[in-house]
Design a protein around this motif. Structure first.
Motif, PDB file in Angstrom:
ATOM      1  N   SER A  42      -4.082  -6.291   8.904  1.00  0.00           N
ATOM      2  CA  SER A  42      -2.695  -5.866   9.146  1.00  0.00           C
ATOM      3  C   SER A  42      -2.114  -6.554  10.378  1.00  0.00           C
ATOM      4  O   SER A  42      -0.943  -6.942  10.390  1.00  0.00           O
ATOM      5  CB  SER A  42      -2.630  -4.350   9.316  1.00  0.00           C
ATOM      6  N   SER A 175       0.333   2.262   9.726  1.00  0.00           N
ATOM      7  CA  SER A 175      -0.549   1.099   9.624  1.00  0.00           C
ATOM      8  C   SER A 175      -1.756   1.245  10.543  1.00  0.00           C
ATOM      9  O   SER A 175      -2.899   1.000  10.135  1.00  0.00           O
ATOM     10  CB  SER A 175       0.237  -0.169   9.978  1.00  0.00           C
ATOM     11  N   THR A 179      -5.884   1.715   9.718  1.00  0.00           N
ATOM     12  CA  THR A 179      -6.866   0.834  10.365  1.00  0.00           C
ATOM     13  C   THR A 179      -7.953   1.672  11.023  1.00  0.00           C
ATOM     14  O   THR A 179      -9.142   1.361  10.926  1.00  0.00           O
ATOM     15  CB  THR A 179      -6.184  -0.055  11.421  1.00  0.00           C
ATOM     16  N   SER A 187      -3.649  -0.596   5.370  1.00  0.00           N
ATOM     17  CA  SER A 187      -2.998  -0.970   6.622  1.00  0.00           C
ATOM     18  C   SER A 187      -2.287  -2.309   6.485  1.00  0.00           C
ATOM     19  O   SER A 187      -1.134  -2.471   6.914  1.00  0.00           O
ATOM     20  CB  SER A 187      -4.037  -1.042   7.744  1.00  0.00           C
ATOM     21  N   SER A 191       1.848  -3.301   6.585  1.00  0.00           N
ATOM     22  CA  SER A 191       2.363  -4.361   7.448  1.00  0.00           C
ATOM     23  C   SER A 191       3.055  -5.449   6.644  1.00  0.00           C
ATOM     24  O   SER A 191       4.118  -5.945   7.025  1.00  0.00           O
ATOM     25  CB  SER A 191       1.220  -4.971   8.271  1.00  0.00           C
ATOM     26  N   THR A 230       4.762   4.040   3.036  1.00  0.00           N
ATOM     27  CA  THR A 230       3.805   4.638   3.980  1.00  0.00           C
ATOM     28  C   THR A 230       3.537   6.093   3.622  1.00  0.00           C
ATOM     29  O   THR A 230       2.384   6.546   3.610  1.00  0.00           O
ATOM     30  CB  THR A 230       4.352   4.553   5.417  1.00  0.00           C
TER      31      THR A 230
END
Length: 244
Positions: A42, A175, A179, A187, A191, A230
């Motif tokens: 990402s 994001s 991660t 993630s 991005s 998201t």
């Protein structure tokens, strides 16, 4: 950098009473190295996207406003990065805590972190929007106060661009959150969608649909579309990770 990088070497070079962290002979693991690289995808995507999107912005701004548009965009990038740094700092600061509780299978703490973070980011986003709207004039004047026309263009662009602050924090945190959960694929997807795909589409289409203001609102549209994705990823992963 020397203090932070060299000093720990002397501390961890030998085993100490009460400390379980110390250097040992490393074991090569291609699988773990590959996992670490994919988990950082990402951040790679964000840096690649920033360069490509900036070039595309400049091309469009030259067509719409000439050199003044590029100058105004440069100011927006400086100011926008300062505001975004708050969200980036919070997301990176909470990532180790998320990772710890994920590894310890503390699902209640993950729920707590996600809920409180959403509230903090929402309040911060509204505060940033309000402050950027109020400070648009003084901030723009620092950079382009020498030209009245350029100053007016920059203030107008900043007031539209700053609407993205109420949305971007959720995407930045989302994001970083995945991660920290060791899910580099999701993630990187957030991005990629947020910083490249949605922005490119918005930059190219919005000026055609709503006129010149579309170039300043492109990032707002991109963040809004990314927020939907998201939220979808968070809902989709709730059973796997137990944070909802």
């Amino acid at each position: 950098q020397m203090v932070g990088g060299v000093a720990p070497i002397f501390y961890f070079i030998k085993r100490r009473p009460g400390c379980r962290l110390y250097f040992t002979k490393p074991l090569f693991s291609l699988r773990e190295l590959f996992k670490a690289c994919t988990n950082g995808a990402s951040e790679l995507m964000t840096n690649i996207s920033m360069s490509l999107v900036s070039a595309l912005y400049n091309i469009q701004l030259l067509k719409l406003f000439g050199a003044d548009g590029v100058a105004a965009y440069g100011v927006l990038m400086y100011v926008g990065f300062v505001f975004a740094a708050v969200f980036i700092g919070y997301s990176q600061g909470t990532a180790p805590i998320v990772s710890y509780h994920f590894g310890a299978d503390n699902k209640d703490e993950l729920k707590n972190l996600l809920r409180k973070s959403a509230g903090i980011i929402a309040v911060a986003g509204v505060a940033m929007l309000a402050s950027s709207e109020l400070l648009a004039g003084p901030l723009a004047k620092i950079f382009v106060g020498y030209d009245a026309g350029l100053l007016a263009l920059t203030i107008h662009g900043m007031k539209l661009y700053s609407i993205s602050f109420i949305l971007s924090g959720f995407n930045i945190f989302g994001s970083a959150f995945f991660t920290a959960l060791n899910n580099g694929a999701v993630s990187a997807a957030i991005s990629f969608l947020r910083t490249l795909l949605f922005q490119v589409v918005s930059i190219l289409t919005l000026p055609l649909l709503i006129g010149v203001d579309g170039i300043w609102l492109a990032v707002v549209a991109a963040e809004a579309m990314a927020l939907v994705c998201t939220a979808g990823f968070i809902v989709q992963g709730r059973r796997k990770y137990g944070y909802m």
